[in-house]
Design an enzyme around this catalytic site. Structure first.
Site, PDB file in Angstrom:
ATOM      1  N   ASP A  68       0.976  -1.178  -0.037  1.00  8.12           N
ATOM      2  CA  ASP A  68      -0.048  -0.287  -0.272  1.00  8.12           C
ATOM      3  C   ASP A  68       0.774   1.589  -0.400  1.00  8.12           C
ATOM      4  OD1 ASP A  68      -2.361   1.303  -0.167  1.00  8.12           O
ATOM      5  OD2 ASP A  68      -2.180   1.710   2.202  1.00  8.12           O
ATOM      6  N   TYR A  74       0.807   5.715  -0.131  1.00  9.54           N
ATOM      7  CA  TYR A  74       0.702   6.825   0.288  1.00  9.54           C
ATOM      8  C   TYR A  74       1.511   8.114  -1.015  1.00  9.54           C
ATOM      9  CZ  TYR A  74       0.748  10.084   4.498  1.00  9.54           C
ATOM     10  OH  TYR A  74       0.546  10.827   5.431  1.00  9.54           O
ATOM     11  N   HIS A 111      -3.892  14.434   0.661  1.00  8.85           N
ATOM     12  CA  HIS A 111      -3.682  13.302   1.946  1.00  8.85           C
ATOM     13  C   HIS A 111      -2.666  13.460   3.091  1.00  8.85           C
ATOM     14  CE1 HIS A 111      -4.225   9.970   4.518  1.00  8.85           C
ATOM     15  NE2 HIS A 111      -3.738   9.196   4.199  1.00  8.85           N
ATOM     16  N   ARG A 138       1.479  16.830  13.141  1.00  9.19           N
ATOM     17  CA  ARG A 138       3.013  17.974  13.516  1.00  9.19           C
ATOM     18  C   ARG A 138       2.742  19.706  13.236  1.00  9.19           C
ATOM     19  NH1 ARG A 138       4.515  14.092   9.494  1.00  9.19           N
ATOM     20  NH2 ARG A 138       4.214  15.490   7.501  1.00  9.19           N
ATOM     21  N   GLU A 166     -10.039   3.722   3.877  1.00  6.87           N
ATOM     22  CA  GLU A 166      -9.222   4.716   2.776  1.00  6.87           C
ATOM     23  C   GLU A 166      -9.768   4.081   2.093  1.00  6.87           C
ATOM     24  OE1 GLU A 166      -5.080   3.791   4.318  1.00  6.87           O
ATOM     25  OE2 GLU A 166      -5.237   5.603   5.887  1.00  6.87           O
ATOM     26  N   GLU A 176      -9.127   3.797  -1.814  1.00  5.51           N
ATOM     27  CA  GLU A 176      -8.486   3.766  -3.146  1.00  5.51           C
ATOM     28  C   GLU A 176      -8.325   2.760  -4.264  1.00  5.51           C
ATOM     29  OE1 GLU A 176      -4.232   1.912  -0.485  1.00  5.51           O
ATOM     30  OE2 GLU A 176      -5.290   2.610   1.491  1.00  5.51           O
ATOM     31  N   ASP A 215      -9.287   0.488   2.740  1.00  2.00           N
ATOM     32  CA  ASP A 215      -8.060  -0.623   3.365  1.00  2.00           C
ATOM     33  C   ASP A 215      -8.688   0.131   4.809  1.00  2.00           C
ATOM     34  OD1 ASP A 215      -5.348  -2.025   3.853  1.00  2.00           O
ATOM     35  OD2 ASP A 215      -4.436   0.796   3.847  1.00  2.00           O
ATOM     36  N   ARG A 265      -7.475   3.928  13.487  1.00  2.00           N
ATOM     37  CA  ARG A 265      -5.856   5.145  14.247  1.00  2.00           C
ATOM     38  C   ARG A 265      -6.126   4.635  14.985  1.00  2.00           C
ATOM     39  NH1 ARG A 265      -5.373   5.782   8.350  1.00  2.00           N
ATOM     40  NH2 ARG A 265      -6.901   6.697   7.398  1.00  2.00           N
ATOM     41  N   GLN A 271      -3.560   2.151  15.409  1.00  2.00           N
ATOM     42  CA  GLN A 271      -2.062   2.282  14.447  1.00  2.00           C
ATOM     43  C   GLN A 271      -0.821   3.533  15.123  1.00  2.00           C
ATOM     44  OE1 GLN A 271      -3.381   4.719  11.037  1.00  2.00           O
ATOM     45  NE2 GLN A 271      -1.118   4.857   9.937  1.00  2.00           N
ATOM     46  N   TYR A 327       2.730   2.294  15.357  1.00  2.00           N
ATOM     47  CA  TYR A 327       3.839   3.415  13.975  1.00  2.00           C
ATOM     48  C   TYR A 327       5.054   3.558  14.114  1.00  2.00           C
ATOM     49  CZ  TYR A 327       3.491   6.157   9.658  1.00  2.00           C
ATOM     50  OH  TYR A 327       3.204   6.662   8.768  1.00  2.00           O
ATOM     51  N   LYS A 334      -3.318  -1.833  10.495  1.00  3.86           N
ATOM     52  CA  LYS A 334      -4.330  -1.857   9.029  1.00  3.86           C
ATOM     53  C   LYS A 334      -3.928  -3.762   8.570  1.00  3.86           C
ATOM     54  CE  LYS A 334      -2.977   2.157   7.106  1.00  3.86           C
ATOM     55  NZ  LYS A 334      -3.673   2.696   6.659  1.00  3.86           N
ATOM     56  N   THR A 378      -8.729  -5.838   4.301  1.00  3.24           N
ATOM     57  CA  THR A 378      -8.601  -4.993   2.768  1.00  3.24           C
ATOM     58  C   THR A 378      -9.338  -5.193   1.988  1.00  3.24           C
ATOM     59  OG1 THR A 378      -5.969  -4.253   3.388  1.00  3.24           O
ATOM     60  CG2 THR A 378      -7.223  -3.730   1.307  1.00  3.24           C
ATOM     61  N   THR A 401      -4.467   6.081  -0.195  1.00  2.26           N
ATOM     62  CA  THR A 401      -5.618   6.954   0.364  1.00  2.26           C
ATOM     63  C   THR A 401      -5.692   8.797  -0.850  1.00  2.26           C
ATOM     64  OG1 THR A 401      -6.112   6.348   2.497  1.00  2.26           O
ATOM     65  CG2 THR A 401      -7.093   8.486   1.642  1.00  2.26           C
ATOM     66  N   GLU A 438     -10.015  12.644   7.830  1.00  5.55           N
ATOM     67  CA  GLU A 438      -9.625  13.953   7.031  1.00  5.55           C
ATOM     68  C   GLU A 438     -11.288  14.391   7.272  1.00  5.55           C
ATOM     69  OE1 GLU A 438      -6.607  13.928   3.115  1.00  5.55           O
ATOM     70  OE2 GLU A 438      -7.896  11.803   3.817  1.00  5.55           O
TER      71      GLU A 438
END
Length: 395
Positions: free
Chosen positions: A111, A113, A118, A127, A182, A184, A216, A220, A223, A227, A236, A240, A328, A342
């Site tokens: 998968d 990114y 996104h 961040r 997600e 995709e 997917d 969260r 994760q 992560y 994850k 799927t 995504t 999001e």
């Protein structure tokens, strides 16, 4: 034009011809079919070729692009020249009468990114005060290896995953409270490659058979705790979902577009030249029947051809049945975001539904359906079908 009487709004016209695997009331033997209008053309019964009676597309996909092109040409001729009508008609089954199966045996799953919108959205959430994108993002397609065994057909129940999450008191074992989607697009590898031999961007269509829709599913909270430092794992790998139809690349000639302008120079192996593989696809996300998003695929920063080149540049080999997903798909507006994290901005702006309820993340009983379409060569729109899943309580 085809001699079939096709519904005016069908997304399964003569310029599409997606492949799937099905069983029927008259036979539980899984075999290959092609969607045309409201019917499925039974290739095993029509051709007698055992490659279409294996219960998977893998054997046919492994034959490579010459076989793919030859069969597509024959199917098109069968369905357009009335001279074939009497022979073909007995092998056309009502699509509503068949049971669709997982179309291919999944060898590996990767998968990516690759949506800048996104990635920037998540960067701004997690961040704040730092650049939205990490320093490497514009230089290479970032991805992770997923779990092939939990790639399942649309309609498979989504059992709420359990695992470790962080709390003010420390790690706790919980059923995920932040279950997400997600939206995709997936790319299915047909022709394999040799170990130690990179696949260049220009050879994308020699290896990738077709395209499907992917959800997917993501936990969260699981994760977030696991992560660092190695990336996605249990958050994850629980499920799927993929759509039952695989649209061949040959059907997407009218959907090809240039990707967004890159504002960083690419290393030579990622240069995509004069014929890049950007695709003008539109996804639609429905939550309990209500449309909540329409993510545009044409804005994806990295193309599927570049993803394939990066995935193999170290010499990793391809196997028939490898699936890799775009990551995504999100656009610049709220109505184009392809995940609930999001759409609800990490829960701070809950999504309002027509029934008066709100969602930040999925609740038990919720049903998500993701569909996709693209411009077709005849000026109509072709459909990729849809991928659906309903959330069940944790076991």
């Amino acid at each position: 034009m085809t001699w079939l009487d096709l519904p005016a709004s069908t997304g399964f016209g003569i310029t599409n011809l997606p492949y799937g695997v099905f069983t029927s009331p008259s036979s539980e033997h899984a075999r290959t079919g092609v969607a045309i209008g409201d019917h499925v053309l039974d290739l095993a019964g029509l051709t007698g070729d055992p490659v279409h009676a294996t219960g998977s597309l893998n054997a046919f996909m492994a034959q490579g692009p010459e076989s793919w092109a030859s069969l597509r040409s024959m199917i098109t001729a069968w369905l357009t020249d009335p001279v074939h009508q009497d022979r073909i008609t007995p092998h056309l089954l009502p699509r509503a009468s068949v049971t669709l199966r997982l179309p291919f045996e999944v060898a590996d799953y990767v998968d990516f990114y690759s949506s800048r919108d996104h990635a920037e959205n998540l960067g701004r959430m997690f961040r704040p005060g730092s650049p939205a994108l990490t320093p490497n993002w514009k230089h290479l397609p970032i991805g992770y290896h997923g779990r092939a065994g939990t790639v399942q057909l649309s309609g498979t129940p989504v059992v709420r995953p359990q695992g470790q999450a962080q709390s003010p008191e420390g790690p706790v074992f919980v059923a995920s409270r932040r279950l997400d989607i997600e939206a995709e697009i997936g790319f299915v590898v047909g022709a394999p490659s040799a170990l130690g031999t990179p696949v260049p961007v220009r050879d994308f269509a020699s290896h990738v058979f077709g395209v499907c829709v992917v959800n997917d599913w993501s936990a969260r909270d699981l994760q977030a705790w696991e992560y660092v430092p190695l990336g996605p794992f249990l958050g994850k790998s629980f499920l799927t979902s993929v759509s039952p139809w695989v649209v061949p690349l040959a059907a997407l000639s009218a959907a090809r577009v240039k990707p967004p302008v890159r504002d960083e120079a690419l290393l030579p192996y990622l240069e995509d030249g004069d014929e890049p593989w950007g695709l003008d696809l539109t996804l639609e996300v429905r939550l309990n029947g209500a449309v909540v998003s329409r993510p545009p695929f044409r804005g994806m920063y990295w193309t599927a051809a570049q993803q394939l080149a990066h995935m193999t540049v170290n010499g990793a080999s391809l196997r028939t049945g490898d699936l890799y997903a775009s990551g995504t798909v999100s656009g610049p507006t709220r109505e184009e975001r392809g995940s609930l994290i999001e759409l609800s901005w990490n829960g701070t702006e809950p999504l309002a539904l027509p029934d008066g309820s709100t969602r930040s993340f999925l609740e038990d009983g919720d049903e998500i359906t993701i569909s996709a379409s693209a411009p077709a060569a005849d000026g109509s729109r072709l459909s990729f079908g849809e991928v659906t899943g309903r959330v069940q309580a944790a076991h």
